[in-house]
Design an enzyme around this catalytic site. Structure first.
Site, PDB file in Angstrom:
ATOM      1  N   ASP A  72       2.466  -0.616  -2.785  1.00 11.92           N
ATOM      2  CA  ASP A  72       1.644  -1.344  -1.809  1.00 11.92           C
ATOM      3  C   ASP A  72       1.556  -0.611  -0.476  1.00 11.92           C
ATOM      4  OD1 ASP A  72       4.426  -2.012  -1.508  1.00 11.92           O
ATOM      5  OD2 ASP A  72       3.867  -3.636  -0.155  1.00 11.92           O
ATOM      6  N   GLU A 126       6.537  -4.190  -1.086  1.00 11.94           N
ATOM      7  CA  GLU A 126       7.649  -3.697  -0.271  1.00 11.94           C
ATOM      8  C   GLU A 126       7.406  -3.988   1.199  1.00 11.94           C
ATOM      9  OE1 GLU A 126       9.962  -0.948   2.259  1.00 11.94           O
ATOM     10  OE2 GLU A 126       7.797  -1.035   2.082  1.00 11.94           O
TER      11      GLU A 126
END
Ligand code: ZN
Length: 353
Positions: A72, A126
């Site tokens: 991400d 994350e």
């Protein structure tokens, strides 16, 4: 779905990954592509958990290591698609951390016979709350998939090894007094005034510098908040100083708490938040072999990162990846193509020598 080609060069792959938008919470598309691409390789066993993809070799080697990276990015900031110039790849996530993901994917695709079994973890979320972090969720649901003697989290680190991480603990140190009208303050006892002793102890405190595995972990003890007061005409009966302690990973949470109770002896101390540090574990053979190949002076990791999530599982971990961490989350983030190639080359040497 256009296929993600894992045998193109590392920089080409990194740029292709940047061009698959994957802001936290929207990683399904990139996870699908990563899963499909890895599934094409017979030497990998691929698992999918939410938008986290795990690929493992299973050669019965003596030891297993883990390479991890998050898929991400932080939100878009008018910085897509990828733009390449002067040996740099610009664009959202280029530095944090699609350069590192490209390295991991290339190794996964091309290392059919590594000298150690390898688990590759490409995970989601994350950049948001810990409860959504794909690595955290996997550590709860399938901790066996994260087992290994050593882990490398390929976050940008300027190609320098950052090892272990400090523990962190937050406490509230409270003083109590007695309310009174401030016009007759002698009838009360001022809790805010009483906090000066807490601040004096913090000011006089000398943080330790703790050597572990040749690294120096520099501790810190700081007031990070203070609250108190009832109204503009009331002697306050309560004051609370919030203190954050960053401690060397050789100290357990219980020891850290005992230390804080000693420092603030005579005051009410309540722990509100705590996470253990992670030992660098650089003495382990897999880590020592890694350092011998990667070279340079390893640095201690001061923040709490997913490196610590591995150490919580008993897997010593380091941070090592292409890109400058100071560029992470910035609109103009970029990763040098040469660093992607160098990082891959060094990991490849470690995993094949
Ligand atoms: Zn990152």
């Amino acid at each position: 779905m256009t296929k993600l080609e894992l045998t193109q060069s590392g920089p080409d792959l990194a740029a292709a990954l940047v061009d698959i938008p994957s802001v936290s919470g929207t990683e399904e598309k990139i996870a699908n592509k990563v899963e499909a691409a890895l599934s094409a390789y017979a030497h990998l066993k691929v698992f999918r958990h939410g938008n986290t993809v795990v690929a493992r070799t299973d050669l019965g080697r003596d030891e297993r290591v883990v390479l991890a990276g998050h898929l991400d990015t932080v939100p878009l900031n008018d910085n897509l698609p990828a733009r390449r110039a002067d040996g740099l790849i610009h664009g959202l996530g280029a530095c944090d951390m699609k350069g590192g993901v490209a390295v991991g994917l290339r190794l996964a695709a091309t290392l059919a016979e590594p000298n150690r079994d390898i688990t590759y973890v490409f995970y989601d979320c994350e950049e948001v709350e810990a409860e959504r972090n794909g690595l955290y969720l996997l550590s709860r649901s399938n901790p066996e998939l994260l087992e290994g003697v050593f882990a490398v989290v390929m976050e940008p680190s300027n190609g320098v090894v950052e090892a272990g991480c400090q523990g962190t603990m937050r406490v509230e140190v409270t003083t109590r007094g007695e309310r009174a009208h401030s016009a007759r303050s002698w009838m009360g006892k001022n809790a805010i005034h009483a906090a000066r002793e807490i601040l004096a102890r913090l000011t006089a405190y000398e943080p330790r510098r703790v050597p572990i595995d040749g690294l120096e972990y520099r501790e810190g003890l700081n007031a990070v908040g203070i609250s108190g007061g009832v109204a503009g005409n009331v002697v306050p009966d309560l004051c609370m100083v919030t203190v954050n302690y960053r401690f060397a990973p050789s100290r357990s949470e219980a020891e850290a708490e005992a230390h804080l109770r000693e420092v603030f002896d005579g005051f009410e101390v309540q722990v509100t938040d705590s996470a253990p540090g992670g030992l660098p574990g650089l003495g382990r053979p897999a880590a020592a072999a890694f350092l011998a190949v990667v070279g340079g002076e390893p640095q201690p990791k001061f923040g709490w990162t997913d490196v610590a999530r591995f150490t919580l599982l008993g897997v010593p971990a380091v941070n090592y990846g292409p890109g400058d961490p100071l560029l992470a989350h910035k609109q103009e983030e970029f990763v040098p193509e040469a660093e992607i190639e160098q990082c891959e080359q060094r990991l490849r040497t470690w995993l094949t020598a």
